[in-house]
Design a protein around this motif. Structure first.
Motif, PDB file in Angstrom:
ATOM      1  N   LEU A  31       0.587  -0.954   0.119  1.00 36.88           N
ATOM      2  CA  LEU A  31       0.308   0.132  -0.107  1.00 36.88           C
ATOM      3  C   LEU A  31       0.877   1.789   0.219  1.00 36.88           C
ATOM      4  O   LEU A  31       0.619   2.165  -0.638  1.00 36.88           O
ATOM      5  CB  LEU A  31      -1.163   0.075   0.716  1.00 36.88           C
ATOM      6  CG  LEU A  31      -2.019   0.862   1.719  1.00 36.88           C
ATOM      7  CD1 LEU A  31      -2.605   1.437   0.338  1.00 36.88           C
ATOM      8  CD2 LEU A  31      -2.244   0.843   2.789  1.00 36.88           C
ATOM      9  N   ILE A  32       2.509   1.309   1.108  1.00 41.34           N
ATOM     10  CA  ILE A  32       2.781   2.280   0.778  1.00 41.34           C
ATOM     11  C   ILE A  32       3.412   3.321  -0.464  1.00 41.34           C
ATOM     12  O   ILE A  32       3.614   4.014  -0.837  1.00 41.34           O
ATOM     13  CB  ILE A  32       3.984   2.559   1.676  1.00 41.34           C
ATOM     14  CG1 ILE A  32       3.231   2.142   2.759  1.00 41.34           C
ATOM     15  CG2 ILE A  32       4.747   3.548   1.821  1.00 41.34           C
ATOM     16  CD1 ILE A  32       3.789   2.223   4.924  1.00 41.34           C
ATOM     17  N   THR A  33       4.143   1.166  -0.881  1.00 43.42           N
ATOM     18  CA  THR A  33       4.507   1.597  -2.112  1.00 43.42           C
ATOM     19  C   THR A  33       3.329   2.228  -3.207  1.00 43.42           C
ATOM     20  O   THR A  33       3.804   2.878  -3.941  1.00 43.42           O
ATOM     21  CB  THR A  33       5.093  -0.005  -2.584  1.00 43.42           C
ATOM     22  OG1 THR A  33       6.145  -0.311  -1.530  1.00 43.42           O
ATOM     23  CG2 THR A  33       6.220  -0.211  -3.447  1.00 43.42           C
ATOM     24  N   PHE A  34       2.268   1.711  -3.270  1.00 38.88           N
ATOM     25  CA  PHE A  34       1.851   2.241  -4.219  1.00 38.88           C
ATOM     26  C   PHE A  34       1.391   3.988  -3.837  1.00 38.88           C
ATOM     27  O   PHE A  34       1.190   4.419  -5.437  1.00 38.88           O
ATOM     28  CB  PHE A  34      -0.175   1.569  -4.267  1.00 38.88           C
ATOM     29  CG  PHE A  34      -0.518   1.541  -5.022  1.00 38.88           C
ATOM     30  CD1 PHE A  34      -1.467   1.438  -6.321  1.00 38.88           C
ATOM     31  CD2 PHE A  34      -1.626   2.917  -4.255  1.00 38.88           C
ATOM     32  CE1 PHE A  34      -1.743   2.014  -7.038  1.00 38.88           C
ATOM     33  CE2 PHE A  34      -2.621   3.180  -4.815  1.00 38.88           C
ATOM     34  CZ  PHE A  34      -2.923   2.942  -6.384  1.00 38.88           C
ATOM     35  N   VAL A  35       1.157   4.449  -2.829  1.00 39.46           N
ATOM     36  CA  VAL A  35       1.171   5.437  -2.387  1.00 39.46           C
ATOM     37  C   VAL A  35       2.228   6.094  -2.910  1.00 39.46           C
ATOM     38  O   VAL A  35       1.973   7.452  -3.765  1.00 39.46           O
ATOM     39  CB  VAL A  35       0.855   5.524  -0.718  1.00 39.46           C
ATOM     40  CG1 VAL A  35       1.006   7.451  -1.016  1.00 39.46           C
ATOM     41  CG2 VAL A  35      -0.639   5.072  -0.711  1.00 39.46           C
ATOM     42  N   HIS A  36       3.323   5.989  -3.344  1.00 41.17           N
ATOM     43  CA  HIS A  36       4.933   6.554  -3.620  1.00 41.17           C
ATOM     44  C   HIS A  36       4.338   7.058  -4.991  1.00 41.17           C
ATOM     45  O   HIS A  36       5.343   7.963  -5.188  1.00 41.17           O
ATOM     46  CB  HIS A  36       5.951   5.464  -2.572  1.00 41.17           C
ATOM     47  CG  HIS A  36       6.805   6.221  -3.936  1.00 41.17           C
ATOM     48  ND1 HIS A  36       7.921   7.437  -3.448  1.00 41.17           N
ATOM     49  CD2 HIS A  36       8.063   5.279  -4.403  1.00 41.17           C
ATOM     50  CE1 HIS A  36       8.604   8.168  -4.002  1.00 41.17           C
ATOM     51  NE2 HIS A  36       8.903   6.347  -4.842  1.00 41.17           N
ATOM     52  N   GLU A  37       4.721   5.201  -5.565  1.00 48.00           N
ATOM     53  CA  GLU A  37       4.653   5.193  -6.940  1.00 48.00           C
ATOM     54  C   GLU A  37       3.731   6.371  -7.717  1.00 48.00           C
ATOM     55  O   GLU A  37       3.112   6.620  -8.951  1.00 48.00           O
ATOM     56  CB  GLU A  37       4.118   3.981  -7.355  1.00 48.00           C
ATOM     57  CG  GLU A  37       5.484   2.929  -7.141  1.00 48.00           C
ATOM     58  CD  GLU A  37       4.566   1.571  -7.407  1.00 48.00           C
ATOM     59  OE1 GLU A  37       3.719   1.678  -8.072  1.00 48.00           O
ATOM     60  OE2 GLU A  37       5.752   1.009  -7.774  1.00 48.00           O
ATOM     61  N   ASN A  38       2.318   6.723  -6.875  1.00 50.56           N
ATOM     62  CA  ASN A  38       1.617   7.765  -7.503  1.00 50.56           C
ATOM     63  C   ASN A  38       1.444   9.406  -6.878  1.00 50.56           C
ATOM     64  O   ASN A  38      -0.155   9.566  -6.617  1.00 50.56           O
ATOM     65  CB  ASN A  38       0.456   6.575  -7.564  1.00 50.56           C
ATOM     66  CG  ASN A  38       0.059   5.903  -8.166  1.00 50.56           C
ATOM     67  OD1 ASN A  38      -0.555   5.649  -9.627  1.00 50.56           O
ATOM     68  ND2 ASN A  38      -0.009   4.280  -7.910  1.00 50.56           N
ATOM     69  N   ALA A  39       2.428   8.871  -6.056  1.00 52.18           N
ATOM     70  CA  ALA A  39       2.152  10.663  -5.051  1.00 52.18           C
ATOM     71  C   ALA A  39       1.631  11.802  -5.540  1.00 52.18           C
ATOM     72  O   ALA A  39       1.032  12.479  -4.592  1.00 52.18           O
ATOM     73  CB  ALA A  39       3.688  10.468  -4.042  1.00 52.18           C
ATOM     74  N   LYS A  40       2.549  12.187  -6.900  1.00 52.61           N
ATOM     75  CA  LYS A  40       2.217  13.347  -7.910  1.00 52.61           C
ATOM     76  C   LYS A  40       0.510  13.403  -8.050  1.00 52.61           C
ATOM     77  O   LYS A  40      -0.154  13.852  -7.673  1.00 52.61           O
ATOM     78  CB  LYS A  40       2.782  13.349  -8.633  1.00 52.61           C
ATOM     79  CG  LYS A  40       4.342  13.468  -8.312  1.00 52.61           C
ATOM     80  CD  LYS A  40       4.864  13.908  -9.764  1.00 52.61           C
ATOM     81  CE  LYS A  40       6.779  14.348  -8.826  1.00 52.61           C
ATOM     82  NZ  LYS A  40       7.361  14.355 -10.353  1.00 52.61           N
ATOM     83  N   GLU A  41      -0.045  12.892  -8.627  1.00 51.78           N
ATOM     84  CA  GLU A  41      -1.374  12.529  -8.534  1.00 51.78           C
ATOM     85  C   GLU A  41      -2.416  12.269  -6.870  1.00 51.78           C
ATOM     86  O   GLU A  41      -2.991  13.386  -6.744  1.00 51.78           O
ATOM     87  CB  GLU A  41      -2.084  10.929  -9.518  1.00 51.78           C
ATOM     88  CG  GLU A  41      -3.252  11.188  -9.721  1.00 51.78           C
ATOM     89  CD  GLU A  41      -3.981  10.034 -10.750  1.00 51.78           C
ATOM     90  OE1 GLU A  41      -5.012   9.778 -11.095  1.00 51.78           O
ATOM     91  OE2 GLU A  41      -2.901   9.237 -10.925  1.00 51.78           O
ATOM     92  N   ILE A  42      -2.016  11.345  -5.773  1.00 55.24           N
ATOM     93  CA  ILE A  42      -2.381  11.690  -5.209  1.00 55.24           C
ATOM     94  C   ILE A  42      -3.244  13.084  -4.658  1.00 55.24           C
ATOM     95  O   ILE A  42      -3.673  13.502  -4.357  1.00 55.24           O
ATOM     96  CB  ILE A  42      -1.473  11.087  -4.259  1.00 55.24           C
ATOM     97  CG1 ILE A  42      -2.089   9.142  -4.815  1.00 55.24           C
ATOM     98  CG2 ILE A  42      -2.597  10.805  -2.936  1.00 55.24           C
ATOM     99  CD1 ILE A  42      -1.873   8.165  -3.838  1.00 55.24           C
ATOM    100  N   LYS A  43      -1.209  13.368  -4.808  1.00 55.62           N
ATOM    101  CA  LYS A  43      -1.518  15.373  -3.697  1.00 55.62           C
ATOM    102  C   LYS A  43      -2.118  15.922  -4.232  1.00 55.62           C
ATOM    103  O   LYS A  43      -2.714  16.937  -3.686  1.00 55.62           O
ATOM    104  CB  LYS A  43       0.355  14.978  -4.274  1.00 55.62           C
ATOM    105  CG  LYS A  43       0.287  16.702  -3.495  1.00 55.62           C
ATOM    106  CD  LYS A  43       1.928  16.877  -3.008  1.00 55.62           C
ATOM    107  CE  LYS A  43       2.039  17.969  -2.189  1.00 55.62           C
ATOM    108  NZ  LYS A  43       2.222  17.283  -1.114  1.00 55.62           N
ATOM    109  N   ARG A  44      -2.632  16.036  -6.099  1.00 53.09           N
ATOM    110  CA  ARG A  44      -3.155  16.650  -6.341  1.00 53.09           C
ATOM    111  C   ARG A  44      -4.676  16.282  -6.365  1.00 53.09           C
ATOM    112  O   ARG A  44      -5.611  18.214  -6.440  1.00 53.09           O
ATOM    113  CB  ARG A  44      -3.020  16.696  -7.970  1.00 53.09           C
ATOM    114  CG  ARG A  44      -1.409  17.158  -9.057  1.00 53.09           C
ATOM    115  CD  ARG A  44      -1.994  17.603 -10.178  1.00 53.09           C
ATOM    116  NE  ARG A  44      -1.832  16.306 -10.935  1.00 53.09           N
ATOM    117  CZ  ARG A  44      -1.296  14.998 -11.228  1.00 53.09           C
ATOM    118  NH1 ARG A  44      -0.020  15.304 -10.815  1.00 53.09           N
ATOM    119  NH2 ARG A  44      -1.894  13.803 -12.134  1.00 53.09           N
ATOM    120  N   LYS A  45      -5.257  15.812  -6.233  1.00 54.11           N
ATOM    121  CA  LYS A  45      -6.251  15.178  -6.040  1.00 54.11           C
ATOM    122  C   LYS A  45      -6.697  15.595  -4.500  1.00 54.11           C
ATOM    123  O   LYS A  45      -7.740  15.591  -3.753  1.00 54.11           O
ATOM    124  CB  LYS A  45      -6.440  13.277  -6.240  1.00 54.11           C
ATOM    125  CG  LYS A  45      -6.998  13.239  -7.029  1.00 54.11           C
ATOM    126  CD  LYS A  45      -6.945  11.693  -7.970  1.00 54.11           C
ATOM    127  CE  LYS A  45      -8.697  10.825  -7.274  1.00 54.11           C
ATOM    128  NZ  LYS A  45      -9.448  11.909  -7.809  1.00 54.11           N
TER     129      LYS A  45
END
Length: 400
Positions: free
Chosen positions: A382-396
């Motif tokens: 889960l944490i690895t997934f969050v890191h890999e998608n961090a920029k998109e997550i931060k925007r949302k």
């Protein structure tokens, strides 16, 4: 539940990855059959408190295991710290780290003392002798060191400083049961060391504490202040209180003591698995034992570098908590910024920038009895997934 896209994250309305909460604390509980047998013994004896046979056995076992002359068990660590300060006869001011549990600072207020908050080292998260030395003045009667994360601070460093300046020294050892420094077991440093047996710690009595000292006079004062039962030799004391440990607490602690070797080994395996799977991610730095001293590995914590990870510590905590992953921040703020101390001691509000930064960056991961290899691997995915998608997550997350 595996996440295949950002919209699958619970913070955006999807189902949490874990069906029940994963706790950060140890919460190591013995098997029900052992608990039932121990408590039947208590009820058969009809001896529930007042320094009973189980409390006496626990103190003797702790003295033997830790190699200390005196282990004085009490009802909880805050009470134990308060009684320790009174037993030492402290006056005026006490230097302690601002990066510490609230009860540590509150014990000083209860004992009629004023804390002087010291910032901590950014790498070890602990107070150093060099930093503490700059705060000593004629009003300071003691230093209160704090061991963090299952790793000891440098007690010899603080011992040298206390000796040079003619002040007393004691330690909050809540996180350090079973740990060593320079091949000496924690419990043997300073004038005394105070352990917490809260359920979140590796040795637990559900709630409880123990004060260790090699000083006969201080031990007598501790016992006399704690209560009249089990007080031993009478010595002059400023007051008395009810700080004694119940038989139920002692029973839980004795079972936890039996389980300690296995729990410490499991903690180490959990720590090593987390660090192997997450330590390779940019922006994550684990708080690791130094390799020279023994650790109980009870806390798995890392710092988040927002620039490298692309999310802040607060953002990552919010994401993970939504998934029922209780990635708690051990301290919501340094003691110097909590309401009690902020109003009483305004001069410390801006005096601990490292503590302020650590409170934003440090995350504690789930560990202890509730965790197994499969769950840890899920957490790491889960944490690895969050890191890999961090920029998109931060925007949302801006719109949340």
């Amino acid at each position: 539940m595996m996440k295949s896209s950002v919209r699958d994250l619970a913070v955006f309305g999807s189902k949490p990855a874990f069906s029940c909460e994963l706790p950060a604390g140890q919460l190591n509980m013995p098997e029900w059959e052992r608990v039932e047998a121990a408590f039947r013994g208590i009820f058969d004896r009809k001896y529930y408190t007042n320094h009973g046979p189980l409390a006496r056995e626990l103190e003797a076992r702790l003295e033997q295991l830790l190699g200390v002359k005196h282990a004085v068990c009490m009802t909880n660590e805050t009470i134990a710290l308060m009684i320790a300060a009174k037993a030492m006869g402290l006056k005026g001011k006490v230097i302690m780290p601002s990066f510490s549990f609230a009860g540590t600072g509150q014990s000083l207020i209860w004992a009629g003392l004023d804390p002087i908050f010291c910032d901590v080292d950014p790498y070890s998260h602990r107070m150093t002798g060099e930093k503490a030395a700059t705060l000593i003045n004629e009003d300071v009667s003691a230093i209160l060191g704090v061991h963090m994360w299952g790793n000891p601070c440098n007690p010899r460093d603080l011992e040298r400083l206390a000796h040079e300046r003619g002040i007393q020294l004691y330690f909050d050892a809540a996180h350090a049961f079973g740990c060593t420094s320079d091949n000496v077991t924690i419990g043997n440093f300073g004038d005394m060391e105070v352990f917490s047996f809260h359920a979140s710690n590796v040795l637990n009595s559900a709630e409880g504490a123990c004060v260790c000292t090699n000083n006969d006079y201080l031990a007598a004062r501790l016992r006399n202040i704690r209560s009249s039962y089990g007080a031993g030799n009478k010595v002059p004391i400023p007051l008395t209180g009810n700080g004694r440990m119940s038989e139920a607490q002692a029973a839980m602690a004795l079972m936890s003591l039996e389980d300690y070797p296995g729990n410490q080994k499991r903690n180490k395996n959990i720590f090593e698995l987390y660090t192997a799977l997450l330590g390779i991610l940019p922006g994550i730095r684990f708080q690791c034992p130094d390799g020279k001293n023994q650790s109980n590995y009870q806390c798995v914590v890392f710092e988040i570098n927002e620039k490298e990870f692309c999310l802040s510590g607060g953002e990552l905590r919010k994401l993970l908590n939504a998934e029922n992953f209780i990635s708690r921040r051990h301290l919501a703020s340094g003691l110097h910024r909590t309401s009690l101390f902020r109003e009483r001691y305004p001069r410390f509000r801006e005096a601990s920038p490292v503590t302020d930064q650590l409170c934003r960056q440090v995350i504690q991961l789930p560990s202890g009895q509730a965790m197994n290899e499969e769950l840890i691997r899920e957490v790491c995915r889960l944490i690895t997934f969050v890191h890999e998608n961090a920029k998109e997550i931060k925007r949302k997350m801006v719109s949340l």
